[in-house]
Enzyme design. Structure first.
Site, PDB file in Angstrom:
ATOM      1  N   TYR A  31       0.825  -1.218   0.000  1.00 11.57           N
ATOM      2  CA  TYR A  31       0.000   0.000   0.000  1.00 11.57           C
ATOM      3  C   TYR A  31       0.859   1.267   0.000  1.00 11.57           C
ATOM      4  O   TYR A  31       0.407   2.331  -0.410  1.00 11.57           O
ATOM      5  CB  TYR A  31      -0.940   0.030   1.212  1.00 11.57           C
ATOM      6  CG  TYR A  31      -2.012  -1.048   1.193  1.00 11.57           C
ATOM      7  CD1 TYR A  31      -2.084  -1.975   0.157  1.00 11.57           C
ATOM      8  CD2 TYR A  31      -2.943  -1.141   2.203  1.00 11.57           C
ATOM      9  CE1 TYR A  31      -3.052  -2.965   0.147  1.00 11.57           C
ATOM     10  CE2 TYR A  31      -3.920  -2.127   2.196  1.00 11.57           C
ATOM     11  CZ  TYR A  31      -3.962  -3.038   1.170  1.00 11.57           C
ATOM     12  OH  TYR A  31      -4.927  -4.007   1.161  1.00 11.57           O
ATOM     13  N   LYS A  58       3.621 -15.397   3.203  1.00 13.72           N
ATOM     14  CA  LYS A  58       3.592 -16.206   1.972  1.00 13.72           C
ATOM     15  C   LYS A  58       5.053 -16.474   1.603  1.00 13.72           C
ATOM     16  O   LYS A  58       5.531 -16.126   0.519  1.00 13.72           O
ATOM     17  CB  LYS A  58       2.840 -15.418   0.885  1.00 13.72           C
ATOM     18  CG  LYS A  58       2.528 -16.177  -0.378  1.00 13.72           C
ATOM     19  CD  LYS A  58       1.466 -17.248  -0.210  1.00 13.72           C
ATOM     20  CE  LYS A  58       1.266 -18.008  -1.510  1.00 13.72           C
ATOM     21  NZ  LYS A  58       0.447 -19.229  -1.333  1.00 13.72           N
ATOM     22  N   ASP A  71      -5.215  -6.705   5.997  1.00 16.15           N
ATOM     23  CA  ASP A  71      -6.433  -6.031   5.541  1.00 16.15           C
ATOM     24  C   ASP A  71      -7.489  -7.075   5.188  1.00 16.15           C
ATOM     25  O   ASP A  71      -8.645  -7.011   5.622  1.00 16.15           O
ATOM     26  CB  ASP A  71      -6.075  -5.167   4.311  1.00 16.15           C
ATOM     27  CG  ASP A  71      -7.180  -4.204   3.933  1.00 16.15           C
ATOM     28  OD1 ASP A  71      -8.182  -4.126   4.664  1.00 16.15           O
ATOM     29  OD2 ASP A  71      -7.033  -3.524   2.903  1.00 16.15           O
ATOM     30  N   ASP A  74      -2.738 -18.244   2.628  1.00 18.19           N
ATOM     31  CA  ASP A  74      -3.876 -18.945   2.010  1.00 18.19           C
ATOM     32  C   ASP A  74      -4.470 -19.954   2.998  1.00 18.19           C
ATOM     33  O   ASP A  74      -5.692 -20.077   3.136  1.00 18.19           O
ATOM     34  CB  ASP A  74      -3.486 -19.596   0.673  1.00 18.19           C
ATOM     35  CG  ASP A  74      -2.110 -20.228   0.689  1.00 18.19           C
ATOM     36  OD1 ASP A  74      -1.340 -20.008   1.653  1.00 18.19           O
ATOM     37  OD2 ASP A  74      -1.781 -20.955  -0.264  1.00 18.19           O
ATOM     38  N   ASP A  90     -10.924  -8.434   7.583  1.00 16.23           N
ATOM     39  CA  ASP A  90     -12.314  -8.357   7.111  1.00 16.23           C
ATOM     40  C   ASP A  90     -12.968  -9.735   7.136  1.00 16.23           C
ATOM     41  O   ASP A  90     -14.139  -9.877   7.481  1.00 16.23           O
ATOM     42  CB  ASP A  90     -12.374  -7.774   5.690  1.00 16.23           C
ATOM     43  CG  ASP A  90     -12.680  -6.283   5.709  1.00 16.23           C
ATOM     44  OD1 ASP A  90     -12.311  -5.617   6.702  1.00 16.23           O
ATOM     45  OD2 ASP A  90     -13.291  -5.782   4.743  1.00 16.23           O
TER      46      ASP A  90
END
Ligand code: NAD
Length: 358
Positions: free
Chosen positions: A146, A191, A247, A223, A251
């Protein structure tokens, strides 16, 4: 009269001003009961700042000055269709949000996910999967993709993910500190089978873990973590991860509770911290007095606990919210078919119920 805490309040856009009004009401009630005072001062951010500055900025200097001069910042939400201009160079509401996080050095985002037993039916997951769910997602907030370089080429685009060792270390350390006050288990999510930044993340996380022999530690690929969050969420205590993964996972985790309207977050750095609900400005219901103020009130609870050390007041607020829910009171977003119509209340009435329960 006891101590006065200075709170920079940022109502923002959409339902923001409606839920912030409830936060102020509740702070005043808590002040009376616990012999402290909260001096709340509004400042502009997001779309309302864009409008007030004639389109110049979503984060005026005065807002930053007010934030820095406060003991804590309490934000509601920013954004809305009015400012949804995606053209290059457009001033957008979320620049206010990203900007204040960066300017206040808020590198660490805490998102507690806790199931209120009387709302377990609102979750899309089976109630048996929710038993014992009480987790904390610690998300890195000022680095990664970001904040990396974003660029267009003739026939493509790229977004760059960059992390320094020290950026990783300071947020992982917060996760271990938080775990010590909880069930003592940190899961670091990355990851590392694909990304170099993740391989560095894993190395640093292992180093920090070595300093916390009393805290159980493991790594998980993102994942798999996304899958485990719905398959067996009760296994997690503290999850720590980089900005983008955090992020998305936070959620996802928010839906364990059944409503975005029930989740608070804290953003911490080395100075003034910022507290806000996890949901957005809900433009679809703004101005109708039906928004759920509880995530905003749970943000107040986090602020009392984390920035002000008012643990008794925080416990009282959390207990009051629990009692209101146990008594069956609901805003529309957390009501279900079994909720009697006379138990569905609006934003302001929900704030009043919490104050009465206090
Ligand atoms: P949103 O969270 O605003 O809304 C998603 C859905 O949840 C909507 O149906 C909304 O009505 C409902 N909802 C959210 N909060 C609620 C509450 N307190 N009570 C009852 N219902 C609630 O997400 P979105 O629709 O994707 O985004 C709307 C705007 O908010 C956009 O402009 C977006 O950029 C902005 N946004 C801001 C933040 C923030 O300020 N931190 C976060 C996310 C989105």
């Amino acid at each position: 009269m006891g101590k006065t805490f200075k709170v920079c309040t940022l109502p923002g856009d959409g339902i923001g001003p409606e839920i912030m009004a409830e936060a102020k009401k509740v702070l005043a009630a808590i002040g009376e009961r616990f012999d402290v005072a909260f001096a709340c001062e509004d400042a502009l951010i997001g779309g309302s700042a864009i409008d007030a500055t004639g389109g110049k900025t979503a984060l005026p200097e005065e807002t930053l000055d007010a934030a820095r001069a406060s003991d804590a910042v309490l934000l509601a939400a920013v954004g809305g269709p009015k400012w949804d201009d995606t053209s290059e160079g457009a001033v957008r509401p979320e620049q206010g949000l990203l900007g204040i996080r960066k300017e206040l050095g808020l590198f660490c985002n805490l998102r507690p996910v806790r199931i209120f037993s009387s709302l377990a039916g609102a979750s899309p997951l089976r109630p048996d999967l929710l038993e014992g769910v009480d987790l904390l997602i610690v998300r890195e907030l000022t680095g990664g993709m970001y904040f990396g370089e974003h660029a267009r080429t003739d026939d493509g685009a790229r977004d760059t993910c960059v992390y320094s060792a020290s950026e990783i270390e300071r947020v992982v350390r917060r996760a271990f500190d938080a775990a010590r006050g909880r069930r003592g288990h940190v899961t670091s999510v990355d990851k590392a089978n694909v990304l170099e930044t993740s391989r560095l993340w894993r190395e640093i996380a292992a180093e920090v873990a070595g300093e916390y022999p009393d805290v159980e530690f493991d790594n998980m690929y993102v994942d798999n973590a996304a899958m485990q969050l719905v398959a067996n969420p009760a296994q997690f205590d503290v999850m720590v991860t980089e900005n983008t993964f955090g992020d998305i996972l936070s959620d996802e985790a928010s839906m364990l509770t059944g409503s975005l309207g029930m989740l608070a977050s804290a953003s911490l750095g080395t100075g003034t911290a910022l507290y806000e609900p996890s949901h957005g400005s809900a433009p679809d219901i703004a101005g109708r007095g039906v928004a759920n103020p509880l995530a905003q009130l749970l943000s107040v609870e986090l602020m009392l606990r984390t920035s002000f050390g008012l643990v008794d007041a925080a416990d009282a607020l959390s207990g009051a919210i629990e009692r209101v829910l146990d008594d069956g009171w609901r805003t529309a977003d957390i009501a279900d078919d079994a909720t009697p119509a006379d138990r569905i209340v609006g934003t302001s009435a929900m704030g009043d119920k919490v104050i009465a329960a206090l």
